[in-house]
Design a protein around this motif. Structure first.
Motif, PDB file in Angstrom:
ATOM      1  N   SER A  87       0.812  -1.218   0.000  1.00  0.00           N
ATOM      2  CA  SER A  87       0.000   0.000   0.000  1.00  0.00           C
ATOM      3  C   SER A  87       0.851   1.276   0.000  1.00  0.00           C
ATOM      4  CB  SER A  87      -0.930   0.022   1.207  1.00  0.00           C
ATOM      5  OG  SER A  87      -0.180   0.120   2.416  1.00  0.00           O
ATOM      6  N   LEU A  88       2.153   1.117   0.210  1.00  0.00           N
ATOM      7  CA  LEU A  88       3.042   2.282   0.257  1.00  0.00           C
ATOM      8  C   LEU A  88       3.503   2.687  -1.138  1.00  0.00           C
ATOM      9  CD1 LEU A  88       5.355   1.424   3.292  1.00  0.00           C
ATOM     10  CD2 LEU A  88       3.498   3.097   3.226  1.00  0.00           C
ATOM     11  N   THR A  89       3.888   3.941  -1.261  1.00  0.00           N
ATOM     12  CA  THR A  89       4.550   4.410  -2.475  1.00  0.00           C
ATOM     13  C   THR A  89       6.058   4.365  -2.233  1.00  0.00           C
ATOM     14  OG1 THR A  89       4.623   6.722  -1.748  1.00  0.00           O
ATOM     15  CG2 THR A  89       2.628   5.981  -2.918  1.00  0.00           C
ATOM     16  N   PRO A  90       6.869   4.357  -3.295  1.00  0.00           N
ATOM     17  CA  PRO A  90       8.319   4.390  -3.089  1.00  0.00           C
ATOM     18  C   PRO A  90       8.762   5.572  -2.228  1.00  0.00           C
ATOM     19  CG  PRO A  90       7.850   3.851  -5.361  1.00  0.00           C
ATOM     20  CD  PRO A  90       6.534   4.212  -4.721  1.00  0.00           C
ATOM     21  N   ARG A  91       8.167   6.712  -2.466  1.00  0.00           N
ATOM     22  CA  ARG A  91       8.557   7.898  -1.698  1.00  0.00           C
ATOM     23  C   ARG A  91       8.216   7.734  -0.215  1.00  0.00           C
ATOM     24  NH1 ARG A  91      10.391  12.690  -2.838  1.00  0.00           N
ATOM     25  NH2 ARG A  91      10.079  14.397  -1.356  1.00  0.00           N
ATOM     26  N   ALA A  92       7.012   7.238   0.080  1.00  0.00           N
ATOM     27  CA  ALA A  92       6.604   7.059   1.470  1.00  0.00           C
ATOM     28  C   ALA A  92       7.498   6.037   2.164  1.00  0.00           C
ATOM     29  CB  ALA A  92       5.148   6.613   1.531  1.00  0.00           C
ATOM     30  N   HIS A  93       7.795   4.955   1.471  1.00  0.00           N
ATOM     31  CA  HIS A  93       8.659   3.922   2.052  1.00  0.00           C
ATOM     32  C   HIS A  93      10.043   4.475   2.361  1.00  0.00           C
ATOM     33  CE1 HIS A  93      10.937   0.230   2.579  1.00  0.00           C
ATOM     34  NE2 HIS A  93      11.703   0.565   1.550  1.00  0.00           N
ATOM     35  N   LEU A  94      10.628   5.168   1.408  1.00  0.00           N
ATOM     36  CA  LEU A  94      11.989   5.684   1.598  1.00  0.00           C
ATOM     37  C   LEU A  94      12.026   6.801   2.648  1.00  0.00           C
ATOM     38  CD1 LEU A  94      13.172   5.690  -2.114  1.00  0.00           C
ATOM     39  CD2 LEU A  94      13.968   4.180  -0.289  1.00  0.00           C
ATOM     40  N   ARG A  95      10.998   7.626   2.719  1.00  0.00           N
ATOM     41  CA  ARG A  95      10.955   8.679   3.739  1.00  0.00           C
ATOM     42  C   ARG A  95      10.862   8.070   5.136  1.00  0.00           C
ATOM     43  NH1 ARG A  95       7.610  14.082   2.564  1.00  0.00           N
ATOM     44  NH2 ARG A  95       8.735  14.529   4.490  1.00  0.00           N
TER      45      ARG A  95
END
Length: 308
Positions: A87-95
């Motif tokens: 459910s995460l986006t790459p940006r959300a995961h990396l942040r």
């Protein structure tokens, strides 16, 4: 630097890593090869503390990695690309990863662009292809700009452009003085990427050598064609060489240089129609070394394929 010292891992009566010892040096790309089930992934997991050794130890930059206070800065890993929540986006995961490590959000932007994920940074990971998942896994590994990079099958699912990108990335990281440890089943790609090889089979280290030395093996291989193959084989047998008959007129000779073969043929009165040195490939050397270490061997013949 990674120092693996008499590392052993057993699950009940089955030993999957058996007293493995080797060192991964900084400033070069070290390839980790072995058949399926050889112990590669288990070894990599023990290096970063995700599996507990039955015996032996691993030191990363002189100490156990589990004692690190800044793990993302010391070691970047790609061990399971699909470990990100769908459910995460790459940006959300990396942040989120950056926040736990005290890294600036600007670093998130950098690795998103570096790995080609900038255009899809706000799309949910659940819709990603295997190759895009690999890129996100590599982005996570690079997030802390670590001194040690451990990548397990990083080119899996990538297209040719992506494979070339991983190759260049690994070599750039090594050129910057970092320790790069990478596994792959693509022999042609490993031949272009690695400076040094560690080969494991049935849990034991089978080879630990520079890639050129591993491929060369100190033995010349020569293709010879002659209508009098039997006579030539008898003449060469006295040299203690390895002879492989490919067909009625063709031999593969391992051991002596072409000049020696030609001289023996002349002495035996054998006319040669072809005398050509063969260049060993990484795949040749690997298949020869691991022939007895493959857990599951396929038995495929032309007859079975044709159904006759």
């Amino acid at each position: 630097m990674i120092q693996v010292q008499e590392l052993t891992k057993s699950y009940g009566a089955k030993t999957v890593v058996d007293h493995a010892s080797f060192t991964v040096q900084p400033g070069m790309v070290t390839g980790f090869l072995g058949p399926n089930g050889a112990g590669k992934s288990t070894t990599m997991r023990m290096i970063v503390g995700l599996a507990k050794p039955t015996a032996g130890q691993v030191l990363v930059n002189g100490r156990k990695f589990t004692s690190s206070t800044h793990p993302l800065v010391e070691v970047g890993t790609l061990l399971e690309a699909k470990s990100v929540h769908k459910s995460l986006t790459p940006r959300a995961h990396l942040r989120a990863m950056a926040a736990t490590a005290g890294l600036p959000t600007t670093r998130v932007d950098e690795v998103l662009e570096l790995t080609g994920l900038g255009a899809v940074q706000r799309k949910k990971v659940g819709g990603f292809s295997l190759g895009m998942g690999q890129r996100l896994g590599i982005a996570t590994a690079l997030l802390g700009d670590p001194q040690v990079l451990i990548l397990d099958e990083p080119v899996n699912g990538l297209d040719p452009e992506g494979v070339a990108w991983v190759r260049n990335l690994a070599r750039q990281q090594a050129a910057a003085g970092k320790t790069v440890f990478i596994s792959s089943h693509l022999m042609s790609e490993m031949a272009q990427t690695a400076d040094h090889l560690v080969v494991i089979g049935r849990g034991k280290i089978l080879a630990d050598a520079p890639i050129g030395e591993f491929i060369d093996n100190g033995l010349a291989q020569t293709l010879v064609r002659t209508a009098d193959a039997e006579t030539l084989m008898n003449a060469l047998a006295a040299e203690g060489v390895q002879l492989k008959r490919l067909d009625a007129v063709t031999l593969e000779v391992t051991g002596p240089e072409s000049e020696v073969i030609g001289r023996r043929a002349l002495e035996a009165g054998v006319v040669l129609s072809e005398l050509r040195p063969l260049q060993r490939t990484l795949e040749d050397a690997y298949m020869e070394l691991t022939r007895d270490a493959v857990e599951y061997q396929s038995q495929i013949t032309t007859q079975s394929i044709g159904g006759k």
